[in-house]
Motif scaffolding. Structure first.
Motif, PDB file in Angstrom:
ATOM      1  N   PRO A  43      -2.353   7.388  -5.584  1.00 46.36           N
ATOM      2  CA  PRO A  43      -1.298   8.386  -5.762  1.00 46.36           C
ATOM      3  C   PRO A  43      -1.671   9.729  -5.143  1.00 46.36           C
ATOM      4  N   GLY A  44      -0.697  10.362  -4.489  1.00 47.12           N
ATOM      5  CA  GLY A  44      -0.877  11.701  -3.957  1.00 47.12           C
ATOM      6  C   GLY A  44      -1.583  11.788  -2.619  1.00 47.12           C
ATOM      7  N   THR A  45      -1.896  10.674  -2.001  1.00 47.67           N
ATOM      8  CA  THR A  45      -2.585  10.729  -0.712  1.00 47.67           C
ATOM      9  C   THR A  45      -1.581  10.988   0.410  1.00 47.67           C
ATOM     10  N   SER A  69       0.834  -1.193   0.000  1.00 49.18           N
ATOM     11  CA  SER A  69       0.000   0.000   0.000  1.00 49.18           C
ATOM     12  C   SER A  69       0.870   1.244   0.000  1.00 49.18           C
ATOM     13  N   GLY A  70       0.404   2.286  -0.683  1.00 49.70           N
ATOM     14  CA  GLY A  70       1.156   3.529  -0.705  1.00 49.70           C
ATOM     15  C   GLY A  70       0.655   4.466  -1.772  1.00 49.70           C
ATOM     16  N   GLN A  71       1.567   5.238  -2.342  1.00 54.86           N
ATOM     17  CA  GLN A  71       1.214   6.240  -3.334  1.00 54.86           C
ATOM     18  C   GLN A  71       1.660   5.763  -4.717  1.00 54.86           C
ATOM     19  N   SER A  72       2.133   6.695  -5.544  1.00 55.36           N
ATOM     20  CA  SER A  72       2.482   6.350  -6.921  1.00 55.36           C
ATOM     21  C   SER A  72       3.642   5.377  -7.009  1.00 55.36           C
ATOM     22  N   ILE A 125       0.255  10.662   4.049  1.00 61.04           N
ATOM     23  CA  ILE A 125       0.544   9.527   4.917  1.00 61.04           C
ATOM     24  C   ILE A 125       0.035   9.770   6.332  1.00 61.04           C
ATOM     25  N   ASP A 171      -3.253   1.206  -3.644  1.00 59.89           N
ATOM     26  CA  ASP A 171      -2.513   2.463  -3.698  1.00 59.89           C
ATOM     27  C   ASP A 171      -3.399   3.575  -4.238  1.00 59.89           C
ATOM     28  N   GLN A 218      -8.773   2.381  -6.837  1.00 61.69           N
ATOM     29  CA  GLN A 218      -8.227   3.559  -6.172  1.00 61.69           C
ATOM     30  C   GLN A 218      -9.339   4.487  -5.695  1.00 61.69           C
ATOM     31  N   THR A 223     -11.345   5.970  -1.912  1.00 60.46           N
ATOM     32  CA  THR A 223     -11.219   6.094  -0.461  1.00 60.46           C
ATOM     33  C   THR A 223     -12.598   6.162   0.167  1.00 60.46           C
TER      34      THR A 223
END
Length: 248
Positions: free
Chosen positions: A241-243, A132-135, A245, A239, A173, A175
């Motif tokens: 992108p741009g969220t 899990s993460g961003q770009s 942390i 993931d 993608q 939320t």
């Protein structure tokens, strides 16, 4: 041969709406055919369906099962209200092919009385990893090798080879502000290089790894090799992108 593993279902009412299965029964779409369940830990399964009159879950490989799991059971309680759902807690199991668990895929069936009302097929037990993460997580295998055709071909051939015991899943993608019991519908990605939709549980193959997370795929390959290909691996890509942390 021993009969199928029969476990009592722990029931709860969560207000989930049924989407598939027989007479409104199904496993939540978090689960799916060709999935991997985490080894050596209690296993939870849930989904919509009225089990107030009693349900059972059976795990089997062909017509047989192991004596340890045939004797396993959990407590049961009934739900209430107009919306019904079930939740089953299965006992910990070692990896498929280790100790007393069959090496081959199993089928998980939900019974209402003597009727099978929902199933999960081609299921293995092994190690499940959430990536899990961003770009950096969303960058695809194809994009990471865009100037190296040899590496692209090697990855595709390797995916076909290890796919029977290395499984992939990608979450859309999107939320949500609250905890969900079902995955949301497919949502578009923000990067042209990323996996642009959901990938329900599937065996890795030359087609589905092209747009899959490069980080997830290479991690899965490394874990599978590090355990001498003895433990099935399941990778879940999630993931956005741009969220941020930070916890809000």
């Amino acid at each position: 041969a021993l009969g199928p593993i029969v476990l009592q279902v722990l029931l709860s009412a969560t207000g989930t709406t049924a989407k598939s299965g027989s007479a409104g029964y199904s496993f939540a779409n978090t689960f799916g055919d060709s999935m991997v369940l985490q080894r050596n830990a209690p296993l939870s399964l849930w989904g919509p369906g009225d089990c107030s009159a009693g349900c059972t879950i059976a795990l089997q490989q062909g017509p047989s099962c192991t004596a340890r799991l045939c004797n396993a059971s959990v407590s049961a309680t009934s739900g209430g209200g107009s919306s019904q759902s079930f939740q089953a807690t299965l006992p910990p199991m070692p990896a498929s092919g280790a100790e007393w668990v069959p090496a081959g895929p199993m089928t998980i069936s939900l019974f209402s009385g003597s009727n099978v009302v929902a199933t999960l097929s081609d299921v293995l037990v092994g190690d499940v990893v959430l990536v899990s993460g961003q770009s950096n997580v969303g960058i695809s295998v194809n994009y990471s090798n865009q100037f190296n055709w040899t590496a692209q071909l090697e990855n595709q051939e390797e995916a076909d080879r290890v796919g029977p015991r290395l499984r992939l899943m990608a979450v859309g993608q999107g939320t949500q502000p609250t905890e969900q019991t079902e995955l949301t519908h497919e949502t578009p990605c923000k990067l042209p290089s990323a996996q642009c939709g959901c990938l329900r549980w599937a065996r890795a193959n030359h087609s589905n790894i092209v747009g899959y997370s490069a980080l997830g795929w290479y991690l899965g390959r490394a874990l599978y090799a590090a355990q001498h290909e003895a433990v099935p691996i399941g990778i879940i890509q999630s993931d956005v992108p741009g969220t941020p942390i930070q916890v809000r």
